[in-house]
Write an enzyme that holds these catalytic residues in place. Structure first.
Site, mmCIF file in Angstrom:
data_model
loop_
_atom_site.group_PDB
_atom_site.id
_atom_site.type_symbol
_atom_site.label_atom_id
_atom_site.label_comp_id
_atom_site.label_asym_id
_atom_site.label_seq_id
_atom_site.Cartn_x
_atom_site.Cartn_y
_atom_site.Cartn_z
ATOM 1 N N HIS A 44 0.836 -1.206 0.320
ATOM 2 C CA HIS A 44 0.006 0.119 0.057
ATOM 3 C C HIS A 44 0.871 1.270 0.144
ATOM 4 O O HIS A 44 0.619 2.308 -0.726
ATOM 5 C CB HIS A 44 -0.898 0.116 1.288
ATOM 6 C CG HIS A 44 -1.693 1.168 1.319
ATOM 7 N ND1 HIS A 44 -1.697 2.156 2.438
ATOM 8 C CD2 HIS A 44 -2.677 1.696 0.484
ATOM 9 C CE1 HIS A 44 -2.678 2.990 2.188
ATOM 10 N NE2 HIS A 44 -3.043 2.840 1.167
ATOM 11 N N GLU B 121 2.123 1.849 -3.491
ATOM 12 C CA GLU B 121 0.990 2.510 -4.315
ATOM 13 C C GLU B 121 1.298 3.909 -4.399
ATOM 14 O O GLU B 121 1.086 4.542 -5.300
ATOM 15 C CB GLU B 121 -0.201 2.189 -3.817
ATOM 16 C CG GLU B 121 -1.506 2.628 -4.544
ATOM 17 C CD GLU B 121 -2.683 2.419 -3.840
ATOM 18 O OE1 GLU B 121 -3.530 3.733 -3.935
ATOM 19 O OE2 GLU B 121 -3.049 1.585 -3.451
ATOM 20 N N HIS B 122 1.474 4.453 -3.010
ATOM 21 C CA HIS B 122 1.576 5.808 -2.964
ATOM 22 C C HIS B 122 2.769 6.424 -3.541
ATOM 23 O O HIS B 122 2.886 7.386 -4.321
ATOM 24 C CB HIS B 122 1.483 6.238 -1.644
ATOM 25 C CG HIS B 122 0.046 6.367 -1.188
ATOM 26 N ND1 HIS B 122 -0.664 7.215 -0.547
ATOM 27 C CD2 HIS B 122 -0.686 5.199 -0.559
ATOM 28 C CE1 HIS B 122 -1.662 6.928 -0.169
ATOM 29 N NE2 HIS B 122 -1.787 5.749 0.049
ATOM 30 N N GLU C 66 -3.683 8.049 7.068
ATOM 31 C CA GLU C 66 -4.793 7.479 6.814
ATOM 32 C C GLU C 66 -5.248 6.122 7.671
ATOM 33 O O GLU C 66 -6.113 5.868 7.734
ATOM 34 C CB GLU C 66 -4.561 6.678 5.213
ATOM 35 C CG GLU C 66 -5.499 5.662 4.668
ATOM 36 C CD GLU C 66 -5.159 5.113 3.305
ATOM 37 O OE1 GLU C 66 -5.651 4.231 2.753
ATOM 38 O OE2 GLU C 66 -4.093 5.602 2.680
#
Length: 311
Positions: A48, A51-52, A126
């Site tokens: 994850h 992904e950023h 997040e």
């Protein structure tokens, strides 16, 4: 069935092309076969985080979004247990811009301390916002380790805990990229009013010279059969009691998987579904409920989240 043509480049990249003349917009999608299931138990959340990081720019293209916006395009991405997926939509006339952008960040992502720190903080916020600072947010952080004792599905895509992202080093990030972000671990899909042979030439032009990575074994330790019920009761300052119940189910692609998928719709899809009629309208046991499947490559979960008064 969706008709498509399939090609495999010499470096192992899989190319799928679907012809659709219903719109002047073309979609280009790059799927990498890496998700949270491929992480180490002490370094979770990396798929994850990556992904950023992929939107931080590559060596030859410092800004990913700027040239895409000038070409009239949009992009986004998502990560789950099994894959990381990047997609772009843009006018057909500017399609080669998407090939240029995606191939360059596959070839040589622009790593920098600033980019890592910025995206690290984004993911940490997040984590806090979605999982720690809202009612019921930590449910899956508690439930998945209860359902899985061996398989890496036991942690969420966001990671087990914040410190795994806080402690991520540049060397860890670069190693993750080198291992998984290679053409032989990716699937390129182009859909729109396009010619398959022309797309193949573009793929060879922009991706064909990218070296293949090491062949991955991807051996995942499978979850042993569960032979006893497992329960966990927690107390939180939330608006109403909630019950989350899950069952182990078959892996994606099996006959049993599609049966479970259909059953989830029969049980909870719409106001005429079985669970809605019986438990909300007739008995008033719950204020809301759902039934859905995780859709994982390996055996996943059939989930029943319910909120309301529990008797």
């Amino acid at each position: 069935m969706i008709n498509f043509k399939k090609y495999t480049l010499k470096n192992g990249l899989t190319l799928l092309v679907h012809f659709d003349n219903a719109t002047p917009i073309v979609a280009l999608n790059v799927l990498y076969k890496v998700g949270s299931r491929n992480e180490s138990p002490d370094k979770t959340g990396f798929a994850h985080l990556f992904e950023h990081l992929m939107f931080g720019g590559s060596v030859n293209i410092p800004s990913f979004d700027q040239p895409l916006e000038k070409a009239g395009g949009e992009n986004n991405a998502f990560t789950n247990d099994d894959i990381t997926n990047y997609y772009i939509t843009l006018p057909k006339e500017n399609l080669e811009t998407a090939f240029w952008l995606e191939s360059d960040r596959m070839l040589n992502l622009g790593f920098s301390k600033k980019s890592l720190e910025v995206q690290r903080q984004v993911v940490i916020e997040e984590f806090k916002q979605s999982y720690l600072n809202q009612p019921y947010g930590d449910v899956w952080l508690l439930l998945k380790p209860l359902a899985y004792k061996t398989h890496p599905y036991q942690w969420n895509t966001i990671g087990k805990e914040i410190k795994h992202i806080e402690n991520a080093r540049m060397s860890d990030v670069k190693a993750f990229y080198k291992k998984y972000y290679n053409p032989n671990n990716a699937i390129l899909v182009v859909a729109g009013n396009v010619d398959a042979e022309e797309i193949l030439l573009l793929a060879q032009k922009w991706f064909g010279e990218i070296p293949a990575g090491k062949r991955l074994a991807n051996k995942i330790e499978q979850e042993p059969e569960q032979n006893e019920a497992r329960f966990l009761e927690v107390f939180r300052d939330v608006p109403a009691d909630a019950l989350y119940k899950v069952y182990h189910m078959a892996a994606r692609g099996t006959r049993e998987y599609y049966i479970a998928d259909m059953l989830s719709d029969v049980l909870s899809n719409g106001n005429s579904s079985r669970l809605y009629r019986r438990l909300i309208k007739e008995q008033g046991v719950f204020s809301e409920l759902d039934a859905h499947i995780t859709g994982d490559f390996d055996p996943g979960l059939f989930e029943f989240p319910k909120n309301g008064e529990i008797f």
